[in-house]
Design a protein around this motif. Structure first.
Motif, PDB file in Angstrom:
ATOM      1  N   LEU A  75      60.699  14.722 -13.838  1.00  0.00           N
ATOM      2  CA  LEU A  75      61.698  15.799 -14.144  1.00  0.00           C
ATOM      3  C   LEU A  75      63.341  15.230 -14.371  1.00  0.00           C
ATOM      4  CD1 LEU A  75      60.176  18.991 -12.449  1.00  0.00           C
ATOM      5  CD2 LEU A  75      60.003  18.277 -14.691  1.00  0.00           C
ATOM      6  N   VAL A  76      63.449  14.543 -13.297  1.00  0.00           N
ATOM      7  CA  VAL A  76      64.981  14.022 -12.933  1.00  0.00           C
ATOM      8  C   VAL A  76      65.552  13.061 -14.078  1.00  0.00           C
ATOM      9  CG1 VAL A  76      66.727  12.565 -11.644  1.00  0.00           C
ATOM     10  CG2 VAL A  76      65.128  14.429 -10.450  1.00  0.00           C
ATOM     11  N   GLY A  77      64.495  12.190 -14.371  1.00  0.00           N
ATOM     12  CA  GLY A  77      64.873  11.159 -15.528  1.00  0.00           C
ATOM     13  C   GLY A  77      64.994  11.734 -16.707  1.00  0.00           C
ATOM     14  N   ALA A  78      63.888  12.573 -17.189  1.00  0.00           N
ATOM     15  CA  ALA A  78      63.710  13.411 -18.319  1.00  0.00           C
ATOM     16  C   ALA A  78      65.124  14.298 -18.412  1.00  0.00           C
ATOM     17  CB  ALA A  78      62.729  14.198 -18.738  1.00  0.00           C
ATOM     18  N   GLY A  79      65.522  15.064 -17.473  1.00  0.00           N
ATOM     19  CA  GLY A  79      66.738  15.712 -17.450  1.00  0.00           C
ATOM     20  C   GLY A  79      68.067  15.305 -17.837  1.00  0.00           C
ATOM     21  N   LEU A  80      68.080  13.926 -17.133  1.00  0.00           N
ATOM     22  CA  LEU A  80      69.222  13.214 -17.365  1.00  0.00           C
ATOM     23  C   LEU A  80      69.417  12.518 -18.907  1.00  0.00           C
ATOM     24  CD1 LEU A  80      69.533  11.070 -14.024  1.00  0.00           C
ATOM     25  CD2 LEU A  80      71.052  13.120 -14.538  1.00  0.00           C
ATOM     26  N   LEU A  81      68.129  12.219 -19.044  1.00  0.00           N
ATOM     27  CA  LEU A  81      67.957  11.799 -20.608  1.00  0.00           C
ATOM     28  C   LEU A  81      68.433  12.973 -21.740  1.00  0.00           C
ATOM     29  CD1 LEU A  81      67.411   9.107 -22.569  1.00  0.00           C
ATOM     30  CD2 LEU A  81      64.984   9.940 -22.363  1.00  0.00           C
ATOM     31  N   ALA A  82      67.934  13.740 -21.298  1.00  0.00           N
ATOM     32  CA  ALA A  82      68.208  15.237 -22.196  1.00  0.00           C
ATOM     33  C   ALA A  82      69.712  15.359 -22.157  1.00  0.00           C
ATOM     34  CB  ALA A  82      67.510  16.242 -21.714  1.00  0.00           C
ATOM     35  N   LEU A 160      57.809   5.867 -21.352  1.00  0.00           N
ATOM     36  CA  LEU A 160      57.391   6.600 -22.395  1.00  0.00           C
ATOM     37  C   LEU A 160      57.401   8.191 -21.971  1.00  0.00           C
ATOM     38  CD1 LEU A 160      54.473   4.459 -23.774  1.00  0.00           C
ATOM     39  CD2 LEU A 160      56.918   5.003 -24.966  1.00  0.00           C
ATOM     40  N   PRO A 161      57.026   8.536 -20.718  1.00  0.00           N
ATOM     41  CA  PRO A 161      56.972   9.727 -20.294  1.00  0.00           C
ATOM     42  C   PRO A 161      58.495  10.493 -20.264  1.00  0.00           C
ATOM     43  CG  PRO A 161      55.769   8.745 -18.715  1.00  0.00           C
ATOM     44  CD  PRO A 161      56.404   7.743 -19.810  1.00  0.00           C
ATOM     45  N   TRP A 162      59.400   9.713 -19.866  1.00  0.00           N
ATOM     46  CA  TRP A 162      60.810  10.300 -20.088  1.00  0.00           C
ATOM     47  C   TRP A 162      61.273  10.660 -21.331  1.00  0.00           C
ATOM     48  CZ3 TRP A 162      63.051   6.203 -16.250  1.00  0.00           C
ATOM     49  CH2 TRP A 162      63.021   6.515 -14.802  1.00  0.00           C
ATOM     50  N   LEU A 163      60.751   9.641 -22.341  1.00  0.00           N
ATOM     51  CA  LEU A 163      61.355   9.993 -23.686  1.00  0.00           C
ATOM     52  C   LEU A 163      60.558  11.200 -24.407  1.00  0.00           C
ATOM     53  CD1 LEU A 163      60.857   6.146 -25.200  1.00  0.00           C
ATOM     54  CD2 LEU A 163      62.942   7.648 -24.978  1.00  0.00           C
ATOM     55  N   VAL A 164      59.455  11.311 -24.069  1.00  0.00           N
ATOM     56  CA  VAL A 164      58.555  12.388 -24.587  1.00  0.00           C
ATOM     57  C   VAL A 164      59.148  13.750 -23.999  1.00  0.00           C
ATOM     58  CG1 VAL A 164      56.475  13.819 -24.473  1.00  0.00           C
ATOM     59  CG2 VAL A 164      56.533  11.284 -24.802  1.00  0.00           C
ATOM     60  N   LEU A 165      59.450  13.968 -22.859  1.00  0.00           N
ATOM     61  CA  LEU A 165      59.854  15.110 -22.280  1.00  0.00           C
ATOM     62  C   LEU A 165      61.597  15.282 -22.603  1.00  0.00           C
ATOM     63  CD1 LEU A 165      59.233  17.828 -20.794  1.00  0.00           C
ATOM     64  CD2 LEU A 165      59.518  16.618 -18.639  1.00  0.00           C
ATOM     65  N   GLY A 215      79.696  26.137 -20.526  1.00  0.00           N
ATOM     66  CA  GLY A 215      78.666  27.494 -20.972  1.00  0.00           C
ATOM     67  C   GLY A 215      77.397  26.812 -20.867  1.00  0.00           C
ATOM     68  N   MET A 216      77.002  25.562 -21.193  1.00  0.00           N
ATOM     69  CA  MET A 216      75.583  25.037 -21.087  1.00  0.00           C
ATOM     70  C   MET A 216      75.034  24.665 -19.825  1.00  0.00           C
ATOM     71  SD  MET A 216      74.216  24.490 -24.285  1.00  0.00           S
ATOM     72  CE  MET A 216      73.069  22.974 -23.774  1.00  0.00           C
ATOM     73  N   VAL A 217      76.248  24.680 -18.793  1.00  0.00           N
ATOM     74  CA  VAL A 217      75.549  24.467 -17.324  1.00  0.00           C
ATOM     75  C   VAL A 217      74.471  25.514 -16.969  1.00  0.00           C
ATOM     76  CG1 VAL A 217      76.129  24.527 -14.795  1.00  0.00           C
ATOM     77  CG2 VAL A 217      77.731  23.560 -16.533  1.00  0.00           C
ATOM     78  N   ALA A 218      74.679  26.771 -17.092  1.00  0.00           N
ATOM     79  CA  ALA A 218      73.593  27.632 -16.954  1.00  0.00           C
ATOM     80  C   ALA A 218      72.483  27.447 -17.639  1.00  0.00           C
ATOM     81  CB  ALA A 218      74.135  29.217 -17.179  1.00  0.00           C
ATOM     82  N   VAL A 219      72.543  27.177 -18.981  1.00  0.00           N
ATOM     83  CA  VAL A 219      71.324  26.896 -19.895  1.00  0.00           C
ATOM     84  C   VAL A 219      70.410  25.764 -19.143  1.00  0.00           C
ATOM     85  CG1 VAL A 219      70.496  26.262 -21.951  1.00  0.00           C
ATOM     86  CG2 VAL A 219      72.369  27.869 -21.548  1.00  0.00           C
ATOM     87  N   VAL A 220      71.224  24.592 -18.848  1.00  0.00           N
ATOM     88  CA  VAL A 220      70.507  23.511 -18.332  1.00  0.00           C
ATOM     89  C   VAL A 220      69.939  23.900 -16.769  1.00  0.00           C
ATOM     90  CG1 VAL A 220      70.851  21.087 -17.612  1.00  0.00           C
ATOM     91  CG2 VAL A 220      72.233  21.746 -19.715  1.00  0.00           C
ATOM     92  N   GLY A 221      70.698  24.428 -16.014  1.00  0.00           N
ATOM     93  CA  GLY A 221      69.963  24.686 -14.777  1.00  0.00           C
ATOM     94  C   GLY A 221      68.735  25.572 -15.039  1.00  0.00           C
ATOM     95  N   LEU A 222      68.958  26.737 -15.838  1.00  0.00           N
ATOM     96  CA  LEU A 222      67.713  27.412 -15.729  1.00  0.00           C
ATOM     97  C   LEU A 222      66.541  27.022 -16.718  1.00  0.00           C
ATOM     98  CD1 LEU A 222      69.779  30.779 -16.784  1.00  0.00           C
ATOM     99  CD2 LEU A 222      68.803  30.077 -14.510  1.00  0.00           C
ATOM    100  N   ASP A 223      66.836  25.713 -17.251  1.00  0.00           N
ATOM    101  CA  ASP A 223      65.504  25.254 -18.159  1.00  0.00           C
ATOM    102  C   ASP A 223      64.516  24.439 -17.303  1.00  0.00           C
ATOM    103  OD1 ASP A 223      64.872  24.873 -20.809  1.00  0.00           O
ATOM    104  OD2 ASP A 223      65.241  22.671 -20.475  1.00  0.00           O
ATOM    105  N   GLY A 225      62.082  25.766 -15.881  1.00  0.00           N
ATOM    106  CA  GLY A 225      60.868  26.398 -16.090  1.00  0.00           C
ATOM    107  C   GLY A 225      60.448  25.766 -17.310  1.00  0.00           C
ATOM    108  N   GLY A 226      61.280  25.333 -18.305  1.00  0.00           N
ATOM    109  CA  GLY A 226      60.765  24.559 -19.527  1.00  0.00           C
ATOM    110  C   GLY A 226      60.248  23.200 -18.955  1.00  0.00           C
ATOM    111  N   LEU A 227      61.112  22.487 -18.161  1.00  0.00           N
ATOM    112  CA  LEU A 227      60.752  21.274 -17.998  1.00  0.00           C
ATOM    113  C   LEU A 227      59.536  20.968 -17.195  1.00  0.00           C
ATOM    114  CD1 LEU A 227      64.284  19.740 -16.602  1.00  0.00           C
ATOM    115  CD2 LEU A 227      62.954  18.882 -18.795  1.00  0.00           C
ATOM    116  N   LEU A 228      59.244  22.196 -16.251  1.00  0.00           N
ATOM    117  CA  LEU A 228      57.901  22.328 -15.499  1.00  0.00           C
ATOM    118  C   LEU A 228      56.900  22.346 -16.579  1.00  0.00           C
ATOM    119  CD1 LEU A 228      59.007  23.997 -12.293  1.00  0.00           C
ATOM    120  CD2 LEU A 228      58.262  21.698 -12.328  1.00  0.00           C
TER     121      LEU A 228
END
Length: 291
Positions: A75-82, A160-165, A215-223, A225-228
């Protein structure tokens, strides 16, 4: 601010209780399992006990804790990459509206958003996995190694998992940020900054981009659920033994206590993260406390 925080904390507590009640109704009543609701609440709130696996009789909490490092790594790696990909692409697409870059970036983002995470994972395995890939340059499925066991293999096994997510989430962020950046550049304070003679670079990055990203801070934080949700599919595709794969494996073997426990813990995690994001966003922009 204190009143706002207290209101948000109370709302989070009520939501957690509702989640627990709904979990009891879904898994205990509809699934036909035994147990009373008072004892269920007592075991959770007094003992933090979410039950025991029907297969190996281990506690659900111990199973989740043992799988947590793998899921957090993903999650952390994919989130940072996103964020690293989605934010600059979204801003540049907004600044270059209707250009070839904008069309290619948003077209690619739309394609990635439309792709099922599991399917994208299988495609990347087919192309680049060292065991079955046509261009075998990255470790394939079931190759995850813990960070403390071997940092080098830990990193390569997650590429590869980081790239996918991360690619799917980056596509979502870039499209959202493009719209927010476009709207921000039309605000009065941006037009006023131009009228005061500020350089275009300072107007863009010091006013428009800051407002759009804030304005994106809230969106990224609330996401979270999508990451999980994406983590369940990604871990299944790459056979990473995290919480997502634990849930999938329990569901496949009808291990209801584990399914119930992981779902409840994940939902509670989302509520807590949402609370932290709300408080952090209120600290960044105190105007939200009056809403």
């Amino acid at each position: 601010m204190s009143t706002y925080i207290a209101r948000r904390v109370l709302r989070a507590i009520v939501l957690i209780v509702l989640i627990i009640v709904l979990g009891f109704l879904l898994f205990t009543v509809l699934a036909g399992a035994g147990g009373s609701f008072p004892s269920y609440l007592k075991s959770i709130f007094l003992h933090f006990n979410f039950g025991y696996s029907a297969r190996d009789h281990q506690s659900v909490v111990s199973l989740v804790v043992s799988r947590l490092p793998a899921t957090l790594s993903l999650l952390v790696g994919a989130g940072l990459l996103a964020v690293a990909l989605g934010v600059p692409i979204g801003i540049l697409a907004a600044l270059r509206r209707s250009t070839r870059f904008d069309r290619v970036a948003m077209g690619t983002a739309l394609a990635l958003v439309s792709m099922p995470v599991f399917w994208l994972g299988l495609i990347l395995l087919y192309l680049f996995a060292s065991d079955v890939g046509k261009i075998p340059i990255f470790p394939g499925g079931n190759s995850y190694v813990g960070l403390t066991a071997n940092p080098g293999k830990w990193f390569t096994s997650l590429i590869l998992p980081w790239l996918v997510l991360g690619a799917v989430e980056a596509a979502i962020y870039s499209r959202l940020l493009r719209g927010r950046m476009t709207a921000a550049m039309k605000e009065d304070y941006v037009l006023g900054a131009r009228a005061r003679g500020l350089s275009e670079e300072r107007v863009i990055w010091g006013h428009g981009a800051v407002a759009a990203v804030a304005g994106m801070v809230a969106v990224v934080g609330l996401d979270i659920g999508g990451l999980l949700g994406g983590a369940v599919l990604t871990e299944t595709a790459f056979r990473i033994h995290g919480i997502g794969f634990l849930s999938y494996d329990a569901l496949a073997h009808s291990d209801l206590p584990v399914v119930q426990g992981t779902v409840l813990l994940a939902a509670m995690m989302i509520v807590v993260v949402s609370l932290i994001v709300d408080i952090g966003f209120a600290w960044l922009d105190p105007r939200v406390t009056v809403a």
